[in-house]
Write a protein that holds these residues in place. Structure first.
Motif, mmCIF file in Angstrom:
data_model
loop_
_atom_site.group_PDB
_atom_site.id
_atom_site.type_symbol
_atom_site.label_atom_id
_atom_site.label_comp_id
_atom_site.label_asym_id
_atom_site.label_seq_id
_atom_site.Cartn_x
_atom_site.Cartn_y
_atom_site.Cartn_z
ATOM 1 N N VAL A 195 0.660 -1.228 0.285
ATOM 2 C CA VAL A 195 -0.176 0.262 0.226
ATOM 3 C C VAL A 195 1.225 1.417 -0.109
ATOM 4 N N LEU A 196 0.588 2.004 -0.829
ATOM 5 C CA LEU A 196 1.519 3.409 -1.266
ATOM 6 C C LEU A 196 1.393 4.013 -0.593
ATOM 7 N N TYR A 197 1.487 5.276 -0.100
ATOM 8 C CA TYR A 197 0.816 6.331 0.897
ATOM 9 C C TYR A 197 -0.008 7.126 0.442
ATOM 10 N N ASN A 198 -0.557 7.087 -1.315
ATOM 11 C CA ASN A 198 -1.972 7.579 -1.303
ATOM 12 C C ASN A 198 -2.997 6.616 -0.877
ATOM 13 N N GLY A 199 -2.848 5.348 -0.379
ATOM 14 C CA GLY A 199 -4.040 4.670 -0.248
ATOM 15 C C GLY A 199 -4.131 3.359 -1.683
ATOM 16 N N ASP A 200 -3.440 3.742 -2.314
ATOM 17 C CA ASP A 200 -3.608 3.293 -3.971
ATOM 18 C C ASP A 200 -2.682 1.747 -3.575
ATOM 19 N N MET A 201 -3.192 0.291 -3.518
ATOM 20 C CA MET A 201 -2.698 -1.318 -3.146
ATOM 21 C C MET A 201 -1.997 -1.563 -4.489
ATOM 22 N N ILE A 202 -0.826 -1.776 -4.379
ATOM 23 C CA ILE A 202 -0.220 -2.257 -5.729
ATOM 24 C C ILE A 202 -0.017 -3.630 -6.220
ATOM 25 N N ILE A 203 0.613 -4.032 -6.836
ATOM 26 C CA ILE A 203 0.066 -5.619 -7.231
ATOM 27 C C ILE A 203 2.657 -6.043 -6.345
ATOM 28 N N CYS A 204 3.392 -4.831 -5.998
ATOM 29 C CA CYS A 204 4.325 -5.709 -5.390
ATOM 30 C C CYS A 204 5.267 -4.946 -5.281
ATOM 31 N N CYS A 205 6.060 -4.749 -4.233
ATOM 32 C CA CYS A 205 6.753 -3.875 -3.931
ATOM 33 C C CYS A 205 8.447 -3.573 -4.558
ATOM 34 N N HIS A 206 8.207 -4.715 -6.427
ATOM 35 C CA HIS A 206 8.937 -4.110 -7.115
ATOM 36 C C HIS A 206 8.734 -3.114 -8.413
ATOM 37 N N ASP A 207 7.069 -2.885 -8.124
ATOM 38 C CA ASP A 207 6.450 -2.305 -9.294
ATOM 39 C C ASP A 207 7.127 -0.884 -8.682
ATOM 40 N N TRP A 208 8.212 -0.211 -9.098
ATOM 41 C CA TRP A 208 8.273 1.011 -8.372
ATOM 42 C C TRP A 208 7.995 2.143 -8.647
ATOM 43 N N ARG A 209 7.074 1.600 -10.263
ATOM 44 C CA ARG A 209 6.625 3.303 -11.351
ATOM 45 C C ARG A 209 5.311 2.776 -10.677
ATOM 46 N N ARG A 210 4.680 1.968 -9.862
ATOM 47 C CA ARG A 210 3.246 1.827 -9.860
ATOM 48 C C ARG A 210 2.262 1.550 -11.063
ATOM 49 N N THR A 211 2.750 0.859 -11.920
ATOM 50 C CA THR A 211 2.388 0.325 -12.826
ATOM 51 C C THR A 211 0.670 -0.624 -13.058
ATOM 52 N N VAL A 212 1.246 -1.254 -11.930
ATOM 53 C CA VAL A 212 -0.085 -2.092 -11.712
ATOM 54 C C VAL A 212 -1.242 -1.817 -10.553
ATOM 55 N N VAL A 213 -2.057 -0.939 -10.601
ATOM 56 C CA VAL A 213 -2.720 -0.416 -9.248
ATOM 57 C C VAL A 213 -4.338 -1.244 -9.075
ATOM 58 N N LEU A 214 -3.725 -2.448 -7.327
ATOM 59 C CA LEU A 214 -5.237 -2.634 -7.857
ATOM 60 C C LEU A 214 -6.764 -2.824 -7.029
ATOM 61 N N GLY A 215 -6.749 -1.529 -6.112
ATOM 62 C CA GLY A 215 -7.445 -0.594 -5.884
ATOM 63 C C GLY A 215 -6.637 0.185 -4.591
#
Length: 256
Positions: A196-216
């Motif tokens: 989970v990022l600071y803004n609440g976006d849940m991304i697929i993986c800690c390796h996804d540095w560019r936040r390309t896959v946001v699950l919700g």
């Protein structure tokens, strides 16, 4: 990876943190780490938030952070000890000032002094926690210093972990990696951990540095709802079928 230059940055607000923490603490979550794309000790509320988790967690839930140790002053160390933090991993990428400067652009002496001070403070307070481990990546830059590192941490009675280098979703690290990375195709990270990022976006993986896959977004839904959403299930099925059209980050992920 300098994502701070072209991606939004920020701090998680207290209400969002409490919402996430309360959901984790009401379920049998194995581990909570209060950071993702940052150095955790940059957050002035780090110890306070760890303490909240440790007051409310289920007995199976452990708290853990990874830090480079540069900001681990005596006051910060005491706050971490008092917070009930279970596991503290300190990343040390070099065992000479020259190597450490090349890899981290920080002072090795300062970091080692900070670790020693924390260990001494634990002993003074008769504190069993946090359990301290030191981690080092086996790279071309550091490889010849690993024997020294093993002895150094053994003498301090600190658990020492050596990790191989991965390519953080396609980044060319051939100048550092000890071995040529291979595609990672049986990954289960995104099946057992939520990021989970600071803004609440849940991304697929800690390796996804560019936040390309946001699950919700966990500000709008619960982690459980996102975890069980059709969107996430579709991505899992596609991944298992070898289809990376909606998950390019997985196609390019490789490990040594």
């Amino acid at each position: 990876m300098d994502t701070y230059k072209d991606l939004p940055q920020g701090h998680m607000d207290d209400d969002l943190f409490k919402k996430i923490a309360d959901e984790c603490c009401s379920n049998y979550v194995g581990r909570v780490s209060t950071y993702l794309m940052n150095e955790p000790l940059v957050d002035p509320k780090q110890a306070e938030r760890l303490a909240y988790l440790n007051r409310h967690r289920k007995f199976v839930t452990k708290t853990k952070i990874n830090t480079n140790g540069a900001l681990m002053t005596p006051d910060v160390s005491e706050a971490l000890i008092d917070s009930g933090l279970r596991h503290l991993w300190v990343s040390v990428q070099g065992y000479s000032e020259e190597t450490y400067r090349k890899s981290m652009n920080l002072s090795l002496t300062k970091v080692l002094d900070n670790i020693d001070a924390l260990l001494d403070l634990k002993e003074k307070k008769n504190a069993k926690l946090p359990k301290v481990s030191v981690t080092t990546l086996d790279t071309k830059l550091v490889h010849d210093e690993l024997d020294y590192a093993r002895k150094h941490w053994a003498d301090r009675d600190v658990k020492f972990k050596i990790h191989s280098l991965d390519n953080r979703r396609g980044t060319d690290l051939s100048d550092l990696a000890m071995a040529k990375p291979k595609p990672k195709r049986n990954c289960d990270l995104f099946l057992k951990q939520a990021y989970v990022l600071y803004n609440g976006d849940m991304i697929i993986c800690c390796h996804d540095w560019r936040r390309t896959v946001v699950l919700g977004n966990v500000g709008e839904q619960s982690i459980k709802e996102i975890w069980n959403s059709k969107h996430f299930k579709d991505i899992i099925r596609e991944y298992q079928a070898g289809d990376f059209s909606n998950c390019e980050v997985c196609r390019t992920c490789m490990v040594s």
